[in-house]
Design an enzyme around this catalytic site. Structure first.
Site, PDB file in Angstrom:
ATOM      1  N   ARG A  15      37.831  29.777  46.229  1.00 11.53           N
ATOM      2  CA  ARG A  15      38.468  31.095  46.190  1.00 11.53           C
ATOM      3  C   ARG A  15      37.409  32.096  45.718  1.00 11.53           C
ATOM      4  NH1 ARG A  15      43.106  33.483  42.212  1.00 11.53           N
ATOM      5  NH2 ARG A  15      43.305  35.479  43.263  1.00 11.53           N
ATOM      6  N   HIS A  16      37.411  33.282  46.258  1.00 14.22           N
ATOM      7  CA  HIS A  16      36.446  34.317  45.874  1.00 14.22           C
ATOM      8  C   HIS A  16      36.491  34.586  44.378  1.00 14.22           C
ATOM      9  CE1 HIS A  16      39.563  37.363  45.258  1.00 14.22           C
ATOM     10  NE2 HIS A  16      40.118  36.908  46.379  1.00 14.22           N
ATOM     11  N   GLY A  17      35.421  35.169  43.857  1.00 18.12           N
ATOM     12  CA  GLY A  17      35.374  35.566  42.460  1.00 18.12           C
ATOM     13  C   GLY A  17      36.335  36.707  42.171  1.00 18.12           C
ATOM     14  N   GLU A  18      36.560  36.941  40.884  1.00 19.58           N
ATOM     15  CA  GLU A  18      37.490  37.996  40.466  1.00 19.58           C
ATOM     16  C   GLU A  18      37.032  39.356  40.981  1.00 19.58           C
ATOM     17  OE1 GLU A  18      39.592  38.336  36.413  1.00 19.58           O
ATOM     18  OE2 GLU A  18      37.953  39.814  36.313  1.00 19.58           O
ATOM     19  N   THR A  19      38.002  40.160  41.377  1.00 19.30           N
ATOM     20  CA  THR A  19      37.728  41.503  41.881  1.00 19.30           C
ATOM     21  C   THR A  19      38.273  42.553  40.921  1.00 19.30           C
ATOM     22  OG1 THR A  19      39.814  41.670  43.084  1.00 19.30           O
ATOM     23  CG2 THR A  19      37.935  40.683  44.279  1.00 19.30           C
ATOM     24  N   VAL A  20      37.873  43.789  41.166  1.00 20.42           N
ATOM     25  CA  VAL A  20      38.392  44.923  40.403  1.00 20.42           C
ATOM     26  C   VAL A  20      39.917  44.941  40.508  1.00 20.42           C
ATOM     27  CG1 VAL A  20      38.409  47.455  40.269  1.00 20.42           C
ATOM     28  CG2 VAL A  20      36.263  46.236  40.734  1.00 20.42           C
ATOM     29  N   ALA A  21      40.441  44.736  41.711  1.00 18.04           N
ATOM     30  CA  ALA A  21      41.901  44.761  41.926  1.00 18.04           C
ATOM     31  C   ALA A  21      42.588  43.563  41.276  1.00 18.04           C
ATOM     32  CB  ALA A  21      42.215  44.824  43.418  1.00 18.04           C
ATOM     33  N   GLY A  29      45.740  42.031  49.474  1.00 16.41           N
ATOM     34  CA  GLY A  29      46.004  41.660  50.862  1.00 16.41           C
ATOM     35  C   GLY A  29      44.725  41.622  51.672  1.00 16.41           C
ATOM     36  N   ARG A  65      35.012  40.682  49.562  1.00 15.72           N
ATOM     37  CA  ARG A  65      35.043  39.909  48.316  1.00 15.72           C
ATOM     38  C   ARG A  65      34.715  38.445  48.548  1.00 15.72           C
ATOM     39  NH1 ARG A  65      40.426  41.582  49.616  1.00 15.72           N
ATOM     40  NH2 ARG A  65      42.022  39.929  49.502  1.00 15.72           N
ATOM     41  N   GLU A  89      43.033  36.798  53.654  1.00 11.17           N
ATOM     42  CA  GLU A  89      44.189  36.700  52.769  1.00 11.17           C
ATOM     43  C   GLU A  89      45.456  37.104  53.519  1.00 11.17           C
ATOM     44  OE1 GLU A  89      45.988  35.367  50.722  1.00 11.17           O
ATOM     45  OE2 GLU A  89      45.155  35.946  48.788  1.00 11.17           O
TER      46      GLU A  89
END
Length: 176
Positions: A15-21, A29, A65, A89
């Site tokens: 799973r991608h790394g943590e994002t701002v959102a 989404g 992301r 996603e």
């Protein structure tokens, strides 16, 4: 008489790394999203753990992301990142961009939210594509929470609710 055992495609699903959102609890989404400092660190940790692994290919969702997470992990392997819309996603339709806690208990959902059946069909297509394009190879693929859950649901033939949620930059290995 000897028989040669057939190797399987080994999928390192990330799973991608943590994002701002993610940090702000905003439903992203199919928007691009941007890794925050923690997300970059998470991707670097996976990169460092996977540095000595052999990979034949790196694949990511075409959303920024996931691409960026995959690029960070692939750096020491000096291989390109192949992108696919199959790993995108869930399309949250009118819920996209909303504060997640505000959506709890909302009913009915907007008609433009991608159904679980559609997501699982996309996951099934991804697995078929991976087996055809990367037969008997080791592939690291970076996707998103819901599509990764759907891939595992199809792979294990279990309802999505029985597949544990993946954390940001978590890795799970599937032998396809």
């Amino acid at each position: 008489m000897c028989t040669k055992s057939k190797e399987m495609t080994v999928l390192y699903l990330v799973r991608h790394g943590e994002t701002v959102a993610n940090a702000a609890q905003i439903l992203q989404g199919q928007t691009q999203g941007e890794l925050n400092a923690k997300g970059i660190e998470q991707a670097e940790e996976v990169r460092d753990k996977m540095r000595s692994e052999r990979f034949d290919a790196f694949v990511a969702s075409d959303l920024r992301r996931s691409v960026r997470t995959c690029e960070i992990i692939a750096e020491p392997h000096h291989q390109p990142v192949v992108t696919t819309r199959l790993l995108r996603e869930r399309d949250w339709g009118d819920f996209t961009g909303k504060f997640i806690p505000d959506l709890r208990g909302v009913s009915p959902w907007p008609a433009n939210v991608e159904t679980l059946e559609a997501i699982k069909a996309r996951a099934d297509c991804f697995i078929a594509w991976l087996r055809a394009e990367y037969a008997d190879r080791r592939v690291l693929a970076v996707g998103h929470g819901i599509i990764n859950k759907a891939i595992q649901s199809v792979y294990y033939d279990k309802p999505m609710g029985e597949v544990p949620k993946m954390g940001n930059a978590e890795v799970r290995i599937l032998n396809l």
